[in-house]
Enzyme design. Structure first.
Site, PDB file in Angstrom:
ATOM      1  N   LYS A 118       0.825  -1.215   0.000  1.00  0.00           N
ATOM      2  CA  LYS A 118       0.000   0.000   0.000  1.00  0.00           C
ATOM      3  C   LYS A 118       0.857   1.262   0.000  1.00  0.00           C
ATOM      4  CE  LYS A 118      -4.377  -1.785   1.510  1.00  0.00           C
ATOM      5  NZ  LYS A 118      -5.557  -1.734   2.333  1.00  0.00           N
ATOM      6  N   LYS A 161      -4.879  -8.870  -6.306  1.00  0.00           N
ATOM      7  CA  LYS A 161      -6.074  -9.216  -5.521  1.00  0.00           C
ATOM      8  C   LYS A 161      -7.259  -8.329  -5.917  1.00  0.00           C
ATOM      9  CE  LYS A 161      -6.680  -7.652  -1.332  1.00  0.00           C
ATOM     10  NZ  LYS A 161      -7.080  -7.350   0.023  1.00  0.00           N
ATOM     11  N   LYS A 209     -11.468  -3.343  -3.074  1.00  0.00           N
ATOM     12  CA  LYS A 209     -12.452  -2.262  -3.213  1.00  0.00           C
ATOM     13  C   LYS A 209     -11.798  -0.938  -3.583  1.00  0.00           C
ATOM     14  CE  LYS A 209     -13.850  -3.086   1.477  1.00  0.00           C
ATOM     15  NZ  LYS A 209     -12.607  -3.268   2.247  1.00  0.00           N
TER      16      LYS A 209
END
Ligand code: AQP
Length: 339
Positions: free
Chosen positions: A119, A202, A205
């Site tokens: 991230k 992956k 959202k």
């Protein structure tokens, strides 16, 4: 150290950082629902404090997402009669225990977390301290309930190992057997659902491409279109699982089909082996719509009653604090805080 002296209790959570995806549903929520009917107390959580770690959300969006996630949990089959359903910020003991765990976890442990590296990317100097500390808050979410089992998708495995390390270090440093060594529950045919646009990533959202995921609120046409456009290869489907080796996109679609139809991959391939994607994709779309449409229409019905959602969450928070307040108090006593 054994956890046999602890009440069998399940905790898990999902971030209201966007809409619910098929990945969240197959990797986590389906198992949350089935565990309600096993021999556990179950606590399920909208982890709103986690949802602001990657970026600060518009307050209205966070508020909406949290209610929508609660609606998604209930519409998927989580019953407020069987489970404690909460949003994290209404149970302050999560954040209070997280501070203690910030002082237990070591910088070296946290620096090895792959989710943080993914991230933060090349931007590690600019991301929030909260993103770095996220796994210590997650450990607190779990251990403030003395949870013994945590159902999650495969991507959370490393964070659960860290939770076990934090519990062990606390117990060792204070010479107690206070926190359980939690067991991850990573089960099912789709513990890692991949992006529909890139089988190496992956389904998430927060992926900028909406076409990469199926949202639980997508309508019938959108689901069918996303599956039709999903990236695949030119070969026919194999008849056995070994034939999926090196075919990440094909494997992903088969795993999704298996999880939705509650069959094994081998059973699915016995049925669809030899088919081209042009034949298989409409079958998958039909199955996805059959399973997801009732959930999304129930979510819409619940979203029309926001006061009822808020009532359920307030009630859940009161029930939760009956568990969390004594565990925090005992933690403070062990550490030596004057009360
Ligand atoms: N693609 C996935 N396949 C299987 N399980 C998944 N989970 C998430 N994505 C998949 C599982 O869902 C639970 C909640 O995850 P989360 O929303 O708290 O955080 P996340 O894992 O970071 O999920 P996202 O969708 O990728 O959120 P963003 O984009 O906000 O970071 C977990 O049990 C997770 O394993």
């Amino acid at each position: 150290m054994s956890d046999t002296s602890f009440t069998p209790r399940v905790f898990s959570g999902i971030q209201p950082s966007g809409g619910l995806t098929l990945g969240n549903y197959l990797g986590a929520i389906k198992r949350f629902v089935s565990m309600q009917d096993e021999a556990y107390e179950t606590v399920y959580c909208m982890v709103d404090l986690h949802a602001i770690t990657a970026k600060l959300l518009d307050p209205k969006e966070l508020h909406y997402n949290t209610r929508e996630l609660a609606a998604g949990f209930i519409a998927s089959g989580i019953s407020p009669e069987k489970s404690i359903l909460i949003n994290q910020s209404q149970v302050p003991e999560h954040a209070q225990l997280a501070w203690i765990f910030n002082c237990i976890a070591r910088m070296g442990w946290m620096s090895r977390m792959t989710q943080f590296k993914d991230k933060a990317g090349k931007n590690a100097e600019k991301v929030s301290l909260g993103l770095f500390a996220y796994p210590a808050l997650m450990a607190a979410d779990i251990l403030i309930y003395h949870a013994t089992h945590v159902p999650v998708g495969d991507d959370q495995k490393q964070h659960l190992e860290l939770t076990r390390d934090i519990a062990s270090k606390f117990n060792h440093d204070y010479g107690v057997d206070f926190f359980p060594i939690t067991e991850p529950v990573i089960e099912g045919a789709a513990t890692r659902v991949m992006s529909l646009r890139d089988g190496s990533k992956k389904m998430s959202k927060s992926d900028p491409s909406d076409a990469s995921r199926i949202n639980m609120t997508d309508d019938v046409d959108t689901i069918a279109k996303k599956i039709r456009k999903a990236k695949t290869d030119p070969d026919a489907l194999p008849s056995e699982a070994a034939g999926l080796e090196g075919r990440v996109e094909a494997r992903n679609l088969i795993n999704i089909y298996a999880a939705l139809s509650e069959q094994s991959v081998d059973q699915v391939l016995a049925e669809v082996g030899g088919q081209q994607f042009g034949t298989f994709k409409p079958l998958l779309a039909e199955l996805a719509v059959e399973k997801l449409a009732p959930i999304s229409s129930e979510m819409a019905r619940l979203m029309a009653q926001p006061d009822e959602i808020d009532r359920i969450l307030a009630c859940g928070a009161a029930q939760a604090r009956e568990i969390t307040a004594p565990i925090l108090k005992k933690t403070y006593d062990i550490i030596g805080m004057v009360s």
